[in-house]
Design a protein around this motif. Sequence first.
Motif, PDB file in Angstrom:
ATOM      1  N   VAL A  67       0.854  -1.185   0.000  1.00 41.40           N
ATOM      2  CA  VAL A  67       0.000   0.000   0.000  1.00 41.40           C
ATOM      3  C   VAL A  67       0.887   1.231   0.000  1.00 41.40           C
ATOM      4  O   VAL A  67       1.876   1.304   0.726  1.00 41.40           O
ATOM      5  N   ALA A  68       0.552   2.187  -0.841  1.00 42.54           N
ATOM      6  CA  ALA A  68       1.286   3.448  -0.909  1.00 42.54           C
ATOM      7  C   ALA A  68       0.408   4.557  -0.351  1.00 42.54           C
ATOM      8  O   ALA A  68      -0.811   4.570  -0.539  1.00 42.54           O
ATOM      9  N   VAL A  69       1.042   5.500   0.330  1.00 46.87           N
ATOM     10  CA  VAL A  69       0.335   6.586   0.992  1.00 46.87           C
ATOM     11  C   VAL A  69       1.005   7.901   0.609  1.00 46.87           C
ATOM     12  O   VAL A  69       2.240   7.989   0.565  1.00 46.87           O
ATOM     13  N   GLY A  70       0.201   8.918   0.332  1.00 46.48           N
ATOM     14  CA  GLY A  70       0.732  10.219  -0.047  1.00 46.48           C
ATOM     15  C   GLY A  70       1.435  10.918   1.096  1.00 46.48           C
ATOM     16  O   GLY A  70       1.453  10.459   2.245  1.00 46.48           O
ATOM     17  N   ALA A  71       1.994  12.088   0.782  1.00 47.36           N
ATOM     18  CA  ALA A  71       2.840  12.799   1.742  1.00 47.36           C
ATOM     19  C   ALA A  71       2.063  13.483   2.856  1.00 47.36           C
ATOM     20  O   ALA A  71       2.646  13.861   3.859  1.00 47.36           O
ATOM     21  N   SER A  72       0.768  13.649   2.708  1.00 43.31           N
ATOM     22  CA  SER A  72      -0.017  14.374   3.721  1.00 43.31           C
ATOM     23  C   SER A  72      -1.229  13.552   4.149  1.00 43.31           C
ATOM     24  O   SER A  72      -2.354  14.034   4.094  1.00 43.31           O
ATOM     25  N   SER A  73      -0.977  12.317   4.534  1.00 44.24           N
ATOM     26  CA  SER A  73      -2.080  11.392   4.820  1.00 44.24           C
ATOM     27  C   SER A  73      -1.842  10.617   6.109  1.00 44.24           C
ATOM     28  O   SER A  73      -1.668   9.394   6.097  1.00 44.24           O
ATOM     29  N   GLY A 102       2.906  -8.787   7.220  1.00 41.90           N
ATOM     30  CA  GLY A 102       2.097  -7.599   6.985  1.00 41.90           C
ATOM     31  C   GLY A 102       2.403  -6.980   5.635  1.00 41.90           C
ATOM     32  O   GLY A 102       3.369  -7.354   4.964  1.00 41.90           O
ATOM     33  N   PRO A 103       1.593  -6.041   5.209  1.00 39.14           N
ATOM     34  CA  PRO A 103       1.815  -5.405   3.916  1.00 39.14           C
ATOM     35  C   PRO A 103       3.039  -4.498   3.925  1.00 39.14           C
ATOM     36  O   PRO A 103       3.427  -3.967   4.967  1.00 39.14           O
ATOM     37  N   ARG A 104       3.649  -4.348   2.777  1.00 42.47           N
ATOM     38  CA  ARG A 104       4.690  -3.342   2.611  1.00 42.47           C
ATOM     39  C   ARG A 104       4.010  -1.982   2.552  1.00 42.47           C
ATOM     40  O   ARG A 104       2.997  -1.823   1.857  1.00 42.47           O
ATOM     41  N   ILE A 105       4.551  -1.017   3.251  1.00 43.93           N
ATOM     42  CA  ILE A 105       3.959   0.322   3.290  1.00 43.93           C
ATOM     43  C   ILE A 105       4.966   1.327   2.758  1.00 43.93           C
ATOM     44  O   ILE A 105       6.094   1.398   3.247  1.00 43.93           O
ATOM     45  N   SER A 106       4.553   2.095   1.766  1.00 44.26           N
ATOM     46  CA  SER A 106       5.387   3.161   1.216  1.00 44.26           C
ATOM     47  C   SER A 106       4.706   4.491   1.479  1.00 44.26           C
ATOM     48  O   SER A 106       3.592   4.728   1.008  1.00 44.26           O
ATOM     49  N   ILE A 107       5.364   5.351   2.253  1.00 40.91           N
ATOM     50  CA  ILE A 107       4.820   6.665   2.573  1.00 40.91           C
ATOM     51  C   ILE A 107       5.731   7.725   1.983  1.00 40.91           C
ATOM     52  O   ILE A 107       6.896   7.846   2.384  1.00 40.91           O
ATOM     53  N   LEU A 108       5.231   8.467   1.021  1.00 39.58           N
ATOM     54  CA  LEU A 108       6.037   9.523   0.420  1.00 39.58           C
ATOM     55  C   LEU A 108       6.380  10.564   1.481  1.00 39.58           C
ATOM     56  O   LEU A 108       5.518  11.002   2.235  1.00 39.58           O
ATOM     57  N   GLY A 109       7.638  10.929   1.538  1.00 39.93           N
ATOM     58  CA  GLY A 109       8.072  11.900   2.528  1.00 39.93           C
ATOM     59  C   GLY A 109       8.635  11.273   3.779  1.00 39.93           C
ATOM     60  O   GLY A 109       9.193  11.968   4.626  1.00 39.93           O
ATOM     61  N   SER A 110       8.504   9.955   3.894  1.00 38.53           N
ATOM     62  CA  SER A 110       9.022   9.260   5.057  1.00 38.53           C
ATOM     63  C   SER A 110      10.431   8.744   4.774  1.00 38.53           C
ATOM     64  O   SER A 110      10.763   8.391   3.639  1.00 38.53           O
ATOM     65  N   VAL A 111      11.254   8.693   5.789  1.00 43.43           N
ATOM     66  CA  VAL A 111      12.585   8.105   5.664  1.00 43.43           C
ATOM     67  C   VAL A 111      12.530   6.613   5.964  1.00 43.43           C
ATOM     68  O   VAL A 111      13.043   5.783   5.214  1.00 43.43           O
ATOM     69  N   GLU A 112      11.875   6.264   7.055  1.00 40.18           N
ATOM     70  CA  GLU A 112      11.832   4.874   7.500  1.00 40.18           C
ATOM     71  C   GLU A 112      10.859   4.024   6.703  1.00 40.18           C
ATOM     72  O   GLU A 112      11.091   2.831   6.485  1.00 40.18           O
ATOM     73  N   HIS A 113       9.763   4.622   6.250  1.00 36.96           N
ATOM     74  CA  HIS A 113       8.702   3.847   5.606  1.00 36.96           C
ATOM     75  C   HIS A 113       8.601   4.145   4.109  1.00 36.96           C
ATOM     76  O   HIS A 113       7.512   4.276   3.564  1.00 36.96           O
ATOM     77  N   ASN A 114       9.732   4.258   3.451  1.00 34.78           N
ATOM     78  CA  ASN A 114       9.729   4.555   2.021  1.00 34.78           C
ATOM     79  C   ASN A 114      10.985   3.968   1.387  1.00 34.78           C
ATOM     80  O   ASN A 114      12.094   4.407   1.693  1.00 34.78           O
ATOM     81  N   PHE A 115      10.811   2.961   0.523  1.00 37.15           N
ATOM     82  CA  PHE A 115      11.973   2.352  -0.111  1.00 37.15           C
ATOM     83  C   PHE A 115      12.290   2.998  -1.461  1.00 37.15           C
ATOM     84  O   PHE A 115      13.269   2.645  -2.108  1.00 37.15           O
TER      85      PHE A 115
END
Length: 255
Positions: free
Chosen positions: A24-30, A51-64
């Motif tokens: 699941v991908a999440v935007g930078a302001s969510s 668990g699911p892979r989580i990509s959060i734009l703007g995150s260091v830890e949760h963005n590959f």
Amino acid sequence: MTDIHPREILICTIAKLLDGVRHVAVGASSPIPASGAMLLRALKQQAGETGPRISILGSVEHNFFTNGSAELFDCAGQGRIDAFFLGGGQIDGQGNINLVGTGEYPQTQVRWPGSFGSAYLYYVVPRVILFREEHTPRAMVEKVDFISAPGLSDEGVYRPGGPIALLTSKALFRFDKNRRGFELESVHPGYDLAAIKEATGFKFAHDDVPAQTALPDPQVLKLLRERVYDEVAETYPDFAAQMRREIAQPLPRAS
């Protein structure tokens, strides 16, 4: 039962909507969608599952991603993102969203940030959840003033992606592609069908007595407050601090 903050109902509902996704991908302001994704991951890991892979734009830890949104779009186009969240200044009954502004384009009376890659992601991500906390007739409209991304496409158009649900501060709607519109699935505590109709500018299908949105049990709430808020604080420190502050106050909550 411990008082539940209204936003915690949204977070827990999002976790349920995401069940079964791999990425699941999440935007930078969510922060609320991000919290829902993290809660699902925590629940899966607690049960000994992946668990699911989580990509959060703007995150260091949760963005590959190393190249920002460009890689996000590539990944989505390759079918490697299962879920994404979109909102809009306006959302209508066919799932169209408006991220440009109100009034006749290009002479918009109110200007919003713009469509960015919303139309592309809406077409290629199979599980798009529309999320907007504000649930008023100005946000939930009969017809958007400008279509940033369409909820539906004509027959013959290749489109693996599209909306599956709309979640607001008042209710959860499911999107029915065959009916080409929304169906009210549940109302959050404190609201009823009359209140949802009054707040919604578009027509929707519904039962005579809609179900109430399920509340999280104490174990889920404990996991959310003890682990998820710690994890989400890396990307959204103000949100995590606000939630902790508000749940500590003796204010009326949904229960």
